[in-house]
Write an enzyme that holds these catalytic residues in place. Sequence first.
Site, PDB file in Angstrom:
ATOM      1  N   GLU A  81       0.821  -1.203   0.000  1.00  0.00           N
ATOM      2  CA  GLU A  81       0.000   0.000   0.000  1.00  0.00           C
ATOM      3  C   GLU A  81       0.861   1.261   0.000  1.00  0.00           C
ATOM      4  O   GLU A  81       1.850   1.345   0.717  1.00  0.00           O
ATOM      5  CB  GLU A  81      -0.919   0.013   1.221  1.00  0.00           C
ATOM      6  CG  GLU A  81      -1.917  -1.135   1.257  1.00  0.00           C
ATOM      7  CD  GLU A  81      -2.929  -1.065   0.130  1.00  0.00           C
ATOM      8  OE1 GLU A  81      -3.089   0.011  -0.474  1.00  0.00           O
ATOM      9  OE2 GLU A  81      -3.568  -2.112  -0.152  1.00  0.00           O
ATOM     10  N   CYS A 145      -7.492  -2.578   8.018  1.00  0.00           N
ATOM     11  CA  CYS A 145      -6.127  -2.513   7.476  1.00  0.00           C
ATOM     12  C   CYS A 145      -5.660  -1.066   7.364  1.00  0.00           C
ATOM     13  O   CYS A 145      -4.541  -0.721   7.771  1.00  0.00           O
ATOM     14  CB  CYS A 145      -6.065  -3.213   6.121  1.00  0.00           C
ATOM     15  SG  CYS A 145      -6.386  -4.988   6.217  1.00  0.00           S
ATOM     16  N   HIS A 169      -1.163  -5.896   1.376  1.00  0.00           N
ATOM     17  CA  HIS A 169      -2.348  -6.729   1.255  1.00  0.00           C
ATOM     18  C   HIS A 169      -2.029  -7.988   0.451  1.00  0.00           C
ATOM     19  O   HIS A 169      -1.375  -7.919  -0.596  1.00  0.00           O
ATOM     20  CB  HIS A 169      -3.476  -5.961   0.557  1.00  0.00           C
ATOM     21  CG  HIS A 169      -4.378  -5.254   1.507  1.00  0.00           C
ATOM     22  ND1 HIS A 169      -4.594  -3.891   1.475  1.00  0.00           N
ATOM     23  CD2 HIS A 169      -5.143  -5.731   2.522  1.00  0.00           C
ATOM     24  CE1 HIS A 169      -5.455  -3.566   2.435  1.00  0.00           C
ATOM     25  NE2 HIS A 169      -5.793  -4.659   3.081  1.00  0.00           N
TER      26      HIS A 169
END
Length: 220
Positions: A81, A145, A169
């Site tokens: 991310e 998350c 992820h």
Amino acid sequence: MNILISGFEPFGDSPINPTEELMEQVLREPFAEEGVQLHTLLLPVRYEACAEALLAEVRRLKPDAVIACGLAAGRTAITPERIAINVKDTESYADNGGRTPRDEPIRAGGPDGLFATLPIRRMVEALRAAGIPSAVSNTAGTYICNNTMYALLDELSQQGSTTLAGFVHFPASSRLAAQKPSLPSLPQDTLFEALHILVKVTVEAIREKQAVQDVNQKTW
């Protein structure tokens, strides 16, 4: 060198979480990285508790890097991310404590967004070189998350810490997809190989940073 890796318990309608299994695999088969000690932490899928547990361990260990991991069922690749945003907004599932916050800040008055400090582009390139599908993601969502990633980066930023940190992820594992056949998936062993690559790339980045610091100290 200390590296902290976290995963999550199952949540929603997923009976297992591949990142929980990754934590178990690391304990059974620790990566052989010279001079590197790996630490694992399983986090609850609860808005406040996930961040509190991770930050408590960060304060205790003072790690050189934190690689937080989570499940993104439906994605087809491993996705580091880029950014976490300052919002809690529950769309699909309540957290495991039954909470469903909507349009709430993670930290009132905190930055709108915080960027990962892990070498995410190098991670993606290394995974692809190993034949593992990967891409940089520009959204960590607004669920647990993102909440965990934002709280982690916010804490480190406020402290002026040089710890590398971010969130990755993982797609569903084949074992999870066997119970939910519509999900794209990768074998659990491939996810574990990918985690090893993520750690190696992170260790290389830390060593490069330390080498630059050593040179600067000698110069002064």
